[in-house]
Design an enzyme around this catalytic site. Structure first.
Site, PDB file in Angstrom:
ATOM      1  N   LYS A  40      58.933  24.372 112.955  1.00 27.59           N
ATOM      2  CA  LYS A  40      58.555  24.033 114.324  1.00 27.59           C
ATOM      3  C   LYS A  40      59.825  23.894 115.143  1.00 27.59           C
ATOM      4  O   LYS A  40      60.732  23.140 114.775  1.00 27.59           O
ATOM      5  CB  LYS A  40      57.768  22.718 114.313  1.00 27.59           C
ATOM      6  CG  LYS A  40      57.165  22.334 115.647  1.00 27.59           C
ATOM      7  CD  LYS A  40      56.253  21.124 115.459  1.00 27.59           C
ATOM      8  CE  LYS A  40      55.548  20.767 116.752  1.00 27.59           C
ATOM      9  NZ  LYS A  40      54.604  19.650 116.568  1.00 27.59           N
TER      10      LYS A  40
ATOM     11  N   ASP B  94      47.511  11.536 120.915  1.00 29.52           N
ATOM     12  CA  ASP B  94      47.060  12.855 121.372  1.00 29.52           C
ATOM     13  C   ASP B  94      46.110  13.475 120.355  1.00 29.52           C
ATOM     14  O   ASP B  94      46.195  14.653 120.034  1.00 29.52           O
ATOM     15  CB  ASP B  94      48.267  13.772 121.610  1.00 29.52           C
ATOM     16  CG  ASP B  94      47.900  15.001 122.438  1.00 29.52           C
ATOM     17  OD1 ASP B  94      46.901  14.940 123.187  1.00 29.52           O
ATOM     18  OD2 ASP B  94      48.599  16.034 122.316  1.00 29.52           O
TER      19      ASP B  94
ATOM     20  N   VAL C 230      55.573  27.393 116.414  1.00 27.21           N
ATOM     21  CA  VAL C 230      55.518  27.141 114.970  1.00 27.21           C
ATOM     22  C   VAL C 230      55.596  28.482 114.272  1.00 27.21           C
ATOM     23  O   VAL C 230      54.789  29.379 114.520  1.00 27.21           O
ATOM     24  CB  VAL C 230      54.234  26.397 114.571  1.00 27.21           C
ATOM     25  CG1 VAL C 230      54.209  26.149 113.063  1.00 27.21           C
ATOM     26  CG2 VAL C 230      54.131  25.069 115.307  1.00 27.21           C
TER      27      VAL C 230
END
Length: 511
Positions: A19, A120, A4
């Site tokens: 990103k 996640d 990033v």
């Protein structure tokens, strides 16, 4: 899988996050295809979740023929991930942790409505911005809930982070929104307990614990956790998905008793960690206006906190000088494109090494700061420029005297910032004070005096103080015609202002 980068949108002149896939992460065609799919999915899913707790996607470059050209342009969030605040010896206030969890639950409710599951969720993917807003990051491996969904993995192994992985993810079973609730339970347990829910030497043992081991009740780790909050965390961590809370709305409702009501001031035990943003502020003052900025008091130049820098050898000094010159050249090029925010940042990056090399009140450092403040003023960032100009004025007054040209100029620029911010009374007083100094050390028709007189007259006019404005602008116009001629740009502007004043005071017949 990715990097990033902090970058700049050259069209809108704003900082952004970019990103991109890390080239060395692509070790096989299968991985390349998987990463490309993840990027495309993250771009599309994040764009669909309309909530301030999800960073916006501004643009996506998804060139299927070149993995070098796979990147997302996203909102740059100024904040810190939850990981930075978790420590066994520094328990977080209950209201702080509950406010984070409530905001995350709100974000998940919008995601689950798409319907999308994150898969996640973990402290490193949850960021607390400076204003206390919680942002949920990285929907790159999220799953869209539909019957034909396929696993987004080249290996067939579970996707997620083992410390926060639900039992059904570990088993490779069907994933539902309850998997995100389990992960939220892991995060909330860690925020309040100061340690991971389960710890083991191997991924296999971690997976075994998530499937079989009972979590430690929070009140065994710290007695001040309310029993109802401990019960909520244990419910979130149930092994069977159907035994967990029904949805994020239920989780939010059960967190409400631990959140401060609107207008409620923090209790002594609710103090936020030193230097940390306050996620409870959104509940204490919902939809509140932004906090007032201080009237003055920018960072002190040459304060006692500055440690004297060690002497630098000539090659290092030459390198710093080259960096300063490059910063000026780069910022000037950016100014030509009206990229003010980036130009100011380029100058800012040169200030710290210059201060170490030459001292915080050296001519070179003050010059860099003065130029940066001027760029901020040009770009309309008056709130940032104001304290900088005031601090610089004080520094120049100490070094060169309060009537010196740089001290006067910085005070005048600070006054112009105040005027733009609506602090007109203070701006007029400061401009008049600078003008009085200029009249004592220079001519009343010097370039500096003329600009100050014009600024004062136009500010008075903007405040509908037409009599006072006329008393300032009429003699100014006469001086401008005599010294520079009636075609001078400032003379023309002053004449137009006087015409408006006469219309207002005396009516059309007198013009």
């Amino acid at each position: 899988m990715g990097d990033v980068w902090r970058a700049y949108d050259t069209v809108l002149d704003r900082p952004v996050a970019v990103k991109r896939i890390r080239p060395q992460a692509i070790t096989s065609p299968a991985l390349a295809e998987e990463f490309a799919k993840r990027f495309q999915r993250e771009a599309r899913i994040t764009a669909r979740i309309q909530h301030p707790g999800v960073p916006q996607v501004y643009d996506a470059v998804l060139d299927e023929d070149s993995h070098e050209r796979l990147f997302l342009v996203m909102e740059l969030v100024d904040g810190v991930t939850l990981t930075s605040y978790i420590a066994p010896q520094r328990p977080l206030p209950v209201s702080w942790a509950a406010a984070v969890a409530a905001q995350v639950a709100t974000v998940l409710s919008y995601a689950h409505d798409v319907p999308v599951i994150h898969r996640d969720l973990k402290p490193s993917n949850i960021l607390v911005a400076r204003d206390g807003t919680v942002k949920v990051l990285d929907f790159g491996i999220a799953a869209i809930l539909r019957t034909d969904v396929t696993k987004l993995t080249a290996t067939g192994s579970p996707i997620g982070t083992y410390q926060y992985m639900s039992p059904e993810q570990v088993r490779g079973g069907r994933i539902t929104p309850q998997a995100d609730l389990y992960a939220l339970g892991c995060v909330l347990h860690e925020l309040l307990g100061g340690q991971l829910l389960f710890e083991a030497e191997s991924e296999y043992l971690l997976m075994f614990q998530h499937v079989n081991a009972a979590p430690t009740p929070l009140r065994q780790l710290r007695a001040d956790v309310p029993a109802a909050l401990e019960e909520l965390v244990l419910d979130l961590l149930r092994k069977a998905p159907e035994s967990r809370p029904a949805d994020t709305q239920e989780v939010y409702a059960r967190l409400l008793p631990f959140l401060p009501p609107p207008g409620h001031a923090p209790e002594p035990g609710e103090a936020v960690p030193a230097g940390a943003p306050d996620p409870t502020a959104l509940f204490r003052r919902p939809y509140a206006p932004r906090a007032r900025t201080a009237q003055s008091g920018g960072p002190a130049i040459g304060s006692g906190a500055d440690a004297p820098a060690p002497p630098l050898v000539p090659p290092v000094l030459a390198e710093v000088n080259a960096g300063i010159e490059e910063a000026y050249e780069h910022s000037e090029a950016l100014l030509e494109e009206e990229r003010f925010a980036q130009a100011a940042e380029v100058l800012a990056e040169a200030i710290e090494p210059a201060a170490r090399a030459f001292g915080s009140e050296s001519r070179k450092v003050l010059g860099l700061r003065r130029n940066r403040a001027a760029v901020q003023l040009l770009g309309g960032d008056y709130r940032a420029a104001l304290p900088e100009f005031e601090t610089l004025a004080d520094a120049y007054a100490r070094i060169s005297g309060p009537t010196s040209e740089p001290a006067r100029a910085c005070r005048a620029q600070a006054a112009r910032c105040r005027a733009e911010l609506g602090q007109v009374t203070d701006a007029l007083a400061e401009l008049q004070g600078v003008l009085n100094v200029v009249r004592n050390v220079d001519s009343d028709v010097s370039e500096e005096a003329v600009e100050l007189r014009h600024n004062i007259g136009m500010l008075l006019l903007a405040q509908a103080r037409t009599v006072e404005a006329r008393e300032v602008l009429e003699p100014l116009y006469q001086d401008l015609c005599m010294v520079f001629g009636p075609e001078d740009e400032t003379a023309v502007e002053t004449a137009e202002a006087l015409a408006l004043i006469r219309l207002d005071l005396d009516g059309p017949a007198s013009t």
